[in-house]
Design an enzyme around this catalytic site. Structure first.
Site, PDB file in Angstrom:
ATOM      1  N   ASN A  27      27.745  77.452  29.839  1.00  0.00           N
ATOM      2  CA  ASN A  27      28.027  76.386  29.504  1.00  0.00           C
ATOM      3  C   ASN A  27      27.568  75.032  30.286  1.00  0.00           C
ATOM      4  O   ASN A  27      27.816  75.075  31.959  1.00  0.00           O
ATOM      5  CB  ASN A  27      29.615  76.741  30.699  1.00  0.00           C
ATOM      6  CG  ASN A  27      31.099  75.928  30.970  1.00  0.00           C
ATOM      7  OD1 ASN A  27      30.497  74.200  30.093  1.00  0.00           O
ATOM      8  ND2 ASN A  27      31.419  76.166  31.553  1.00  0.00           N
ATOM      9  N   LYS A  70      28.870  72.090  31.612  1.00  0.00           N
ATOM     10  CA  LYS A  70      29.544  71.760  31.953  1.00  0.00           C
ATOM     11  C   LYS A  70      29.449  69.541  31.618  1.00  0.00           C
ATOM     12  O   LYS A  70      28.849  68.862  30.656  1.00  0.00           O
ATOM     13  CB  LYS A  70      29.521  72.012  33.334  1.00  0.00           C
ATOM     14  CG  LYS A  70      29.962  73.581  33.848  1.00  0.00           C
ATOM     15  CD  LYS A  70      30.327  73.590  35.051  1.00  0.00           C
ATOM     16  CE  LYS A  70      30.603  75.267  34.775  1.00  0.00           C
ATOM     17  NZ  LYS A  70      31.197  75.754  36.139  1.00  0.00           N
ATOM     18  N   HIS A  95      39.697  76.645  31.020  1.00  0.00           N
ATOM     19  CA  HIS A  95      37.794  77.174  32.165  1.00  0.00           C
ATOM     20  C   HIS A  95      38.863  76.524  33.610  1.00  0.00           C
ATOM     21  O   HIS A  95      39.757  76.124  33.660  1.00  0.00           O
ATOM     22  CB  HIS A  95      36.838  76.435  32.076  1.00  0.00           C
ATOM     23  CG  HIS A  95      35.867  76.231  33.077  1.00  0.00           C
ATOM     24  ND1 HIS A  95      36.129  75.948  34.179  1.00  0.00           N
ATOM     25  CD2 HIS A  95      34.588  77.133  33.047  1.00  0.00           C
ATOM     26  CE1 HIS A  95      34.851  77.144  34.881  1.00  0.00           C
ATOM     27  NE2 HIS A  95      34.248  76.661  33.844  1.00  0.00           N
ATOM     28  N   GLU A  97      38.286  75.159  36.219  1.00  0.00           N
ATOM     29  CA  GLU A  97      37.972  73.673  36.230  1.00  0.00           C
ATOM     30  C   GLU A  97      38.877  72.827  35.491  1.00  0.00           C
ATOM     31  O   GLU A  97      39.274  72.082  36.293  1.00  0.00           O
ATOM     32  CB  GLU A  97      36.613  73.580  36.349  1.00  0.00           C
ATOM     33  CG  GLU A  97      35.086  73.819  37.210  1.00  0.00           C
ATOM     34  CD  GLU A  97      33.934  73.856  36.667  1.00  0.00           C
ATOM     35  OE1 GLU A  97      33.203  73.875  35.931  1.00  0.00           O
ATOM     36  OE2 GLU A  97      33.409  74.642  37.383  1.00  0.00           O
ATOM     37  N   GLU A 139      36.107  85.257  34.903  1.00  0.00           N
ATOM     38  CA  GLU A 139      35.346  84.020  36.179  1.00  0.00           C
ATOM     39  C   GLU A 139      36.221  84.165  37.326  1.00  0.00           C
ATOM     40  O   GLU A 139      36.970  83.080  37.130  1.00  0.00           O
ATOM     41  CB  GLU A 139      35.355  82.495  35.397  1.00  0.00           C
ATOM     42  CG  GLU A 139      34.529  83.058  34.462  1.00  0.00           C
ATOM     43  CD  GLU A 139      33.835  81.449  33.905  1.00  0.00           C
ATOM     44  OE1 GLU A 139      32.766  81.011  33.270  1.00  0.00           O
ATOM     45  OE2 GLU A 139      34.063  80.531  33.874  1.00  0.00           O
ATOM     46  N   GLY A 155      29.906  78.582  40.895  1.00  0.00           N
ATOM     47  CA  GLY A 155      29.114  77.612  41.366  1.00  0.00           C
ATOM     48  C   GLY A 155      29.027  77.805  42.925  1.00  0.00           C
ATOM     49  O   GLY A 155      28.278  76.936  43.353  1.00  0.00           O
ATOM     50  N   SER A 215      28.485  82.643  38.889  1.00  0.00           N
ATOM     51  CA  SER A 215      27.246  82.576  39.385  1.00  0.00           C
ATOM     52  C   SER A 215      26.158  83.779  39.030  1.00  0.00           C
ATOM     53  O   SER A 215      25.340  84.818  39.758  1.00  0.00           O
ATOM     54  CB  SER A 215      27.200  82.863  40.674  1.00  0.00           C
ATOM     55  OG  SER A 215      28.023  81.663  41.706  1.00  0.00           O
TER      56      SER A 215
END
Ligand code: PGA
Length: 248
Positions: free
Chosen positions: A8, A10, A92, A94, A161, A167, A198
């Site tokens: 991904n 991003k 996701h 985010e 996740e 991250g 990660s």
């Protein structure tokens, strides 16, 4: 069995950097892993031929659930199909946390992706507070119930996740991830479950060696061809060991 190794990107790698990545990545040995990259929308058209030559699938990081119309800034499933995308990320963290997507919208997006023949990867996971309070499974169960309402789970790939691992450089331990993956599979039945948060060359093998981990969704470490390729290799090795079964 093959691992599914997903990258991904991003909001990284526009057309130029995207092309360079695909030019530099080494060939995947013997097609022993399914590999998919999720570039930004504007990069997709520039890398699609290079990706196909290298046997790498492409995915989109998002879609909107309406087919067309006055939805400024959005992209429809129909457009993604026309752009030759196979996979799409949905839910996701985010997008949930920064862009305010709720479970109702995520459910509509999943249904739309399936209607158009795209393979959706649904991301779920708890935040740090929920983990510390022992509510990780409860949170994940809530998201699965709401996001998959009216959808047969076997049609969707799940990515676990944990938000505290995304991250941050602090991955879930293989044991922590395995526990959640086993729970998701017990709850949903036959479904593919990826781990994300990660993942890097140094921890990919131990994560992918867990019995209920079918693949990984990689953010930061998918941006460089070498580190992403190392993760693919780790997946191939881990699955060879898993497939050969116990030694005794
Ligand atoms: P990370 O991101 O590998 O950079 O932690 C994972 C993800 O958000 O999918």
């Amino acid at each position: 069995m093959k691992p599914l190794i997903a990258g991904n990107w991003k909001m990284n790698h526009g057309p130029q950097e995207g092309k360079t990545f695909f030019e530099e990545i080494k060939e995947i040995p013997g097609k022993k892993a399914d590999v998919v990259i999720f570039p930004p929308f504007v990069t997709i058209a520039y890398v699609k031929d290079l990706a196909r030559e290298r046997g790498i699938f492409l995915g989109a990081q998002n879609l909107y659930w309406r087919p067309h119309g006055a939805f400024t800034g959005e992209i429809s499933a129909k457009m993604l199909v026309e752009a030759r995308v196979d996979f799409v990320l949905v839910g996701h963290s985010e997008r949930r946390n920064i862009l305010g997507e709720d479970d109702e919208l995520i459910n509509l997006k999943l249904k739309t992706a399936l209607d158009y023949g795209l393979k959706p990867i649904l991301c779920v996971g708890e935040n740090l507070q929920e983990r510390e309070e022992g509510r990780a499974m409860e949170k994940i169960k809530f998201q699965l119930d709401a996001d998959l309402s009216g959808i047969h789970p076997s049609r969707v790939i799940i990515a676990y996740e944990p938000i505290w691992a995304i991250g941050t450089g602090k991955n879930a331990t293989p044991e922590q991830a395995e526990e959640v993956h086993a729970f998701i599979k017990q709850y949903l039945g036959e479904v593919k479950v990826l781990y994300g948060g990660s993942v890097k060359p140094g921890n990919a093998f131990s994560l992918l060696s867990q019995p209920h981990i079918d693949g990984v969704l990689v953010g930061g470490a998918s941006l460089k061809p070498d580190s992403f390729y190392d993760i693919i290799q780790s997946g191939i090795k881990a699955f060879e060991v898993k497939d050969s079964g116990p030694l005794f």
